[in-house]
Write a protein that holds these residues in place. Structure first.
Motif, short mmCIF file in Angstrom:
data_model
loop_
_atom_site.label_atom_id
_atom_site.label_comp_id
_atom_site.label_asym_id
_atom_site.label_seq_id
_atom_site.Cartn_x
_atom_site.Cartn_y
_atom_site.Cartn_z
N HIS A 117 0.96 -1.39 0.11
CA HIS A 117 0.17 0.06 0.14
C HIS A 117 0.73 1.16 -0.05
O HIS A 117 1.83 1.33 0.59
N ASP A 137 6.29 1.34 6.32
CA ASP A 137 4.83 0.78 6.19
C ASP A 137 4.33 2.05 5.31
O ASP A 137 3.78 3.05 5.79
N ASP A 138 4.16 2.00 4.03
CA ASP A 138 4.49 0.57 3.32
C ASP A 138 5.17 0.92 2.21
O ASP A 138 5.02 0.15 1.04
N GLU A 169 -5.28 2.04 2.66
CA GLU A 169 -5.24 0.95 3.67
C GLU A 169 -5.51 1.48 4.99
O GLU A 169 -6.28 0.92 5.85
N GLU A 170 -4.74 2.61 5.32
CA GLU A 170 -4.83 3.19 6.85
C GLU A 170 -6.30 3.52 7.16
O GLU A 170 -6.70 3.98 8.25
N ASP A 197 3.26 -5.94 3.55
CA ASP A 197 3.20 -4.63 4.24
C ASP A 197 3.84 -4.73 5.47
O ASP A 197 3.58 -5.65 6.46
N ILE A 198 5.03 -3.89 5.62
CA ILE A 198 6.13 -3.73 6.51
C ILE A 198 7.07 -4.99 6.17
O ILE A 198 6.96 -5.83 7.16
ZN LIG Z 1 0.78 -1.08 6.51
#
Ligand SMILES: [Zn+2]
Length: 430
Positions: A117, A137-138, A169-170, A197-198
């Protein structure tokens, strides 16, 4: 790989797999730095500024994908998906834009998706103006997607590869929902979704370094399982063999064959405890989807305002990352995509029989393009497949394998040997 002048003769016979290009830590770092350079990539941030905000970041990603596509003679087509979403983290509605690259395979409708993302945030999820570097992130996942495209664009596949930078995403997993629903609407056969993701740090919250493993989260029992299928699974087993778990096991298998690769920790949960990610909307629609995340997280570097408090530094910044590690996670993604996009689709269903007998009978739905099938089995107290036999046709009998005491699954093989995911033998699979 460059061969040293005095290399022993045995080194000259380089298998094709070793000659393939490896992910480049320097290029990954350059991508992450570029993404951080947009200041904030918050979903509600400015979209028409040339150098700041999520709009500029998305345009940069699309340009990079186009450049990669031009280098392979137009093998990647870029496209945007957009839809307005509204919720308490987007109260006035926001246009969520996913930037996609399609590398068409021989089968246009079967897809393998690799994604991260592009949006970022700080402490307040509604703060769309403060610097939100989101290096790990990310930007790490988005950089991985670009690097995978650079490498895989030089090869041809049976499945279509979708390279995706998701937004929102967030704010509520909007971009993942948009792409998953698009897959459904367009009738794609989704062979795999790799959500990254991360994926780019090795120093955890405690200060300890964990650089030898990456976690792959997967659901075992499908979220979409019907009540009938639940009863069937209760009778037949299959708690550790849903399509997403099969995908995680495939990634683990692939990682184990990479030299210098990371160990995959196969976490038997859909995501970290109490949390979710962009693969979640794919699970809601029944697609095989997993999440890659670092071996150990650092919460001071997640969703934090950039600040120092009592000598403690907060913020998701580039200096906390490990690009050699990110390159290794990328290598696992690339090899997993290469295998699954080269293989046929997994059998849609596998049924077994053999009650009150010494042998197990196995039948499966034929898969277009499969040259043969691999029938796996394992003792019912094991989690990894232990034995297999390759067969043509769409049924076989496993002599002296008692159905009560063994689990069975079937994969499809391409002529070159690439293997699909394993479909579990039982009614709960389809
Ligand atoms: Zn993330």
């Amino acid at each position: 790989m460059r061969i040293p002048a005095l290399a022993p003769l045995t080194l000259l016979a380089i298998p094709a797999a070793h000659a393939q290009e490896q992910p480049d830590p320097a290029r990954l770092k350059a991508s992450v730095e570029k993404l951080v350079g947009f200041g904030t990539r918050h979903t509600l941030s400015v979209t028409d500024h040339p150098t700041r905000g999520i709009g500029a970041a998305r345009r940069w990603f699309a340009t990079e994908l186009s450049r990669i596509g031009e280098a392979c003679g137009g093998c990647i087509e870029t496209a945007n998906l957009a839809r307005t979403f509204t919720n308490d983290r987007a109260p006035n509605g926001v246009e969520v834009v996913d930037v996609l690259g399609f590398q068409p395979g021989r089968n246009a409708k079967r897809v393998v998706i690799v994604m991260g993302h592009i949006d970022s945030r700080v402490t307040d999820p509604m703060n769309a103006t403060s610097d939100a570097p989101g290096a790990n992130d990310d930007a790490s996942g988005v950089a991985l997607v670009l690097e995978a495209a650079r490498i895989l664009s030089k090869e041809k596949f049976d499945a279509t590869i979708v390279y995706a930078a998701l937004s929102g995403e967030e704010q509520g997993l909007f971009g993942g929902q948009l792409l998953a629903e698009t897959a459904k609407e367009r009738g794609w056969t989704v062979s795999a979704v790799l959500n990254n993701d991360i994926v780019g740090n090795t120093i955890g919250q405690s200060g300890a370094r964990v650089a030898d493993r990456v976690r792959v989260f997967s659901e075992g029992i499908r979220q979409v399982e019907s009540l009938d299928d639940q009863f069937a699974r209760r009778a037949e087993g299959g708690e550790d063999d849903g399509p997403s778990r099969a995908l995680a096991k495939a990634a683990d298998d692939v990682a184990g064959k990479l030299s210098g690769g990371l160990d995959v920790v196969l976490v038997r949960r859909p995501d970290r405890f109490g949390r979710g990610g962009d693969h979640t909307p794919f699970l809601k629609l029944g697609y095989p989807a997993v999440r890659f995340t670092v071996g150990v997280e650092n919460y001071d570097a997640q969703h934090q305002d950039l600040r120092t408090e009592g000598g403690r530094v907060y913020g998701d910044t580039v200096d906390r990352m490990d690009f050699g590690y990110l390159a290794k996670v990328t290598a696992i993604n690339v090899a997993t995509i290469r295998r699954l996009a080269s293989a046929p689709a997994a059998p849609a269903s596998v049924t077994i029989g053999g009650a009150l007998a010494s042998d197990t009978s196995v039948k499966w739905e034929p898969v277009p393009g499969a040259s043969r099938y691999r029938v796996h089995w394992r003792r019912a107290d094991a989690q990894d497949w232990q034995r297999h036999v390759d067969v043509t046709g769409s049924e076989t009998v496993l002599k002296d394998v008692i159905v009560d005491d063994n689990f069975v699954g079937v994969s499809a093989l391409a002529a070159g040997g690439s293997e699909s995911l394993v479909t579990f033998g039982g009614r709960a699979r389809h």
